[in-house]
Scaffold this motif. Structure first.
Motif, PDB file in Angstrom:
ATOM      1  N   MET A 113       0.098  -2.846   3.046  1.00 29.16           N
ATOM      2  CA  MET A 113       0.317  -2.081   4.268  1.00 29.16           C
ATOM      3  C   MET A 113      -0.386  -0.732   4.175  1.00 29.16           C
ATOM      4  O   MET A 113      -0.298  -0.042   3.154  1.00 29.16           O
ATOM      5  CB  MET A 113       1.804  -1.877   4.525  1.00 29.16           C
TER       6      MET A 113
ATOM      7  N   VAL B  21       1.935  -1.454  15.412  1.00 24.59           N
ATOM      8  CA  VAL B  21       2.177  -2.457  14.371  1.00 24.59           C
ATOM      9  C   VAL B  21       1.857  -3.833  14.960  1.00 24.59           C
ATOM     10  O   VAL B  21       2.502  -4.267  15.924  1.00 24.59           O
ATOM     11  CB  VAL B  21       3.630  -2.411  13.870  1.00 24.59           C
TER      12      VAL B  21
ATOM     13  N   LEU C  42      -0.842  -4.806   7.989  1.00 28.53           N
ATOM     14  CA  LEU C  42       0.158  -5.280   7.043  1.00 28.53           C
ATOM     15  C   LEU C  42      -0.011  -6.760   6.757  1.00 28.53           C
ATOM     16  O   LEU C  42      -0.684  -7.485   7.505  1.00 28.53           O
ATOM     17  CB  LEU C  42       1.568  -5.016   7.577  1.00 28.53           C
ATOM     18  N   ASN C  43       0.590  -7.172   5.669  1.00 29.10           N
ATOM     19  CA  ASN C  43       0.623  -8.576   5.274  1.00 29.10           C
ATOM     20  C   ASN C  43       1.773  -9.235   6.025  1.00 29.10           C
ATOM     21  O   ASN C  43       2.936  -9.092   5.658  1.00 29.10           O
ATOM     22  CB  ASN C  43       0.831  -8.677   3.760  1.00 29.10           C
ATOM     23  N   THR C  44       1.460  -9.971   7.096  1.00 33.07           N
ATOM     24  CA  THR C  44       2.514 -10.530   7.938  1.00 33.07           C
ATOM     25  C   THR C  44       3.136 -11.790   7.350  1.00 33.07           C
ATOM     26  O   THR C  44       4.029 -12.374   7.970  1.00 33.07           O
ATOM     27  CB  THR C  44       1.963 -10.833   9.340  1.00 33.07           C
TER      28      THR C  44
ATOM     29  N   ASN D  12       8.704  -6.023   4.708  1.00 33.05           N
ATOM     30  CA  ASN D  12       7.742  -5.230   5.470  1.00 33.05           C
ATOM     31  C   ASN D  12       8.419  -4.031   6.128  1.00 33.05           C
ATOM     32  O   ASN D  12       7.808  -2.971   6.285  1.00 33.05           O
ATOM     33  CB  ASN D  12       7.068  -6.097   6.536  1.00 33.05           C
TER      34      ASN D  12
ATOM     35  N   LEU E 203       7.225  -0.242   5.728  1.00 33.56           N
ATOM     36  CA  LEU E 203       6.895   0.589   6.884  1.00 33.56           C
ATOM     37  C   LEU E 203       7.691   1.889   6.857  1.00 33.56           C
ATOM     38  O   LEU E 203       7.156   2.968   7.161  1.00 33.56           O
ATOM     39  CB  LEU E 203       7.170  -0.176   8.174  1.00 33.56           C
TER      40      LEU E 203
END
Length: 400
Positions: free
Chosen positions: A121, A152, A189-191, A198, A202
């Motif tokens: 992230m 985001v 970000l790595n979803t 996450n 954040l």
């Protein structure tokens, strides 16, 4: 000079080889042997002993050889990538798109097995990460103001998706809000990671951003598309004390004088499956159904490869994740039909999210966000919400 640790195209090709072995070759093998076993079992009583064992042995050797070849190629590509050979994966737009998609699908596995491919992230500017140190932020945001709007993105997306259809609309949310005095900050970000993981990341990033921002932060707005709205909610639920160290310090109660979430005045979610997405539920049901028979179990295993992030979309985030009491919530939902009352629009919503879920309203009348503003966008699909004139007009009004 040692080779760069940045992910390379060869890393992606190596991953493709491993996936081809685990999902394609092994699935074909298991399905083939399951059907062959059933056929031999049916004929055994009629034609006598059928050489099923010979067939299974031959087929197993063939598939084993294919798998070994793919693994050997993948290993060779890994060594070449580690030596710095080949272009960096994120040197091109298609490479960045591929990285975002793969992270969304199997990002949790990447973090464990291939961390060089896992996205961390980060704040992004001109498609590169920005260090969360005051000099770097001042250089990346020379016109930094005290009002921040954090964008985001959703599953398998990256920060560039917010510019979708710019040639049609003539602007983006970030550009328009910058003209209104906001400073847009886009995150990547790595979803594929769990929503709450996450969310913690954040919260930590936002706290660091507030502490290191070139000017005092007065107000924060959070805008999340699809899964991004769930990550925003998960971050808001993180307790005060998420500071990672900074000039303000932390008092004995565990809350810092500049806690980022105390500065959040507005939360906007665009097509967010607050109560879950039917597509994600359907994938889960499908994998369990396919696993019941040996002949289809391999296809169920393919569906089960989905990441923890995709798993989390089944239920969304219910009332165990409460909204921030001091923030105003704006919920945008879309339907393919112009009217949200149309049966088709009510059923399929924007193709991925139903309107009730996007508004946080269940079928029994319960509401996750009492008093929230709800905007319906008709004749739009899920991705149209990334840059839509109606949404933009409402954003400018809400954040005025």
């Amino acid at each position: 000079m040692p080779p760069s640790s940045a992910p390379r195209l060869l890393d992606a090709l190596s991953l493709l080889g491993v996936v081809a072995d685990e999902l394609v070759v092994r699935s074909v093998r298991d399905t083939h042997l399951a059907w062959a076993g059933r056929a031999h079992g049916l004929t055994e009583g009629v034609a006598g002993r059928v050489p099923g064992a010979l067939h299974r042995g031959t087929a197993g050797a063939v598939y084993g050889g294919l798998g070994l070849g793919l693994r050997s190629v993948a290993s060779g590509l890994d060594r070449a990538a580690a030596a710095g050979l080949g272009p960096e994966l994120e040197a091109t737009r298609p490479g960045r798109f591929l990285a975002a998609a793969v992270n969304g699908l199997i990002g949790d596995r990447l973090l464990e097995e291939r961390p060089q491919l896992a996205i961390a992230m980060a704040v992004r500017r001109d498609e590169v990460d920005v260090d969360l140190e005051r000099p770097a932020l001042a250089a990346a945001f020379p016109d930094a103001g005290g009002r921040l709007v954090l964008f985001v993105h959703g599953l398998c997306e990256d920060e560039t998706h917010w510019a979708r259809h710019r040639e049609r609309t003539g602007t983006t949310y970030g550009e328009a809000l910058a003209a209104d005095g906001w400073t847009p900050v886009f995150l990547r970000l790595n979803t594929g990671l769990p929503l709450r993981e996450n969310g913690v990341a954040l919260a930590s990033l936002a706290q660091r951003l507030v502490e290191q921002w070139p000017v005092p932060v007065e107000r924060i707005a959070l805008v999340g598309h699809s899964m991004g709205g769930l990550v925003v909610r998960a971050a808001g639920a993180v307790a005060g004390g998420t500071a990672v160290g900074g000039p303000d310090g932390v008092d004995g109660a565990g809350s810092a004088p500049g806690d980022w979430n105390a500065l959040v005045t507005d939360v906007v979610t665009l097509g967010t499956p607050h109560l879950g997405a039917p597509v994600a539920r359907g994938v889960g049901h499908g994998s369990r159904g396919l696993a019941r028979l040996p002949e289809t179990a391999a296809f169920g295993r393919i569906l089960d490869w989905r990441s923890a992030g995709v798993h989390d979309l089944v239920a969304g985030l219910t009332d165990d994740v409460a909204p921030l009491p001091h923030a105003r919530y704006r919920l945008v939902r879309a339907t393919l039909t112009s009217s949200e009352r149309h049966p088709v629009g009510h059923l399929v919503g924007d193709l991925l999210v139903q309107p009730g879920s996007a508004a946080g309203r269940d079928r029994w009348g319960g509401e996750l966000f009492p008093g929230a503003d709800v905007l319906h966008v008709g004749g739009a699909d899920h991705w149209a919400l990334l840059n839509h004139p109606e949404v933009l007009a409402s954003l400018r009004t809400w954040l005025a």
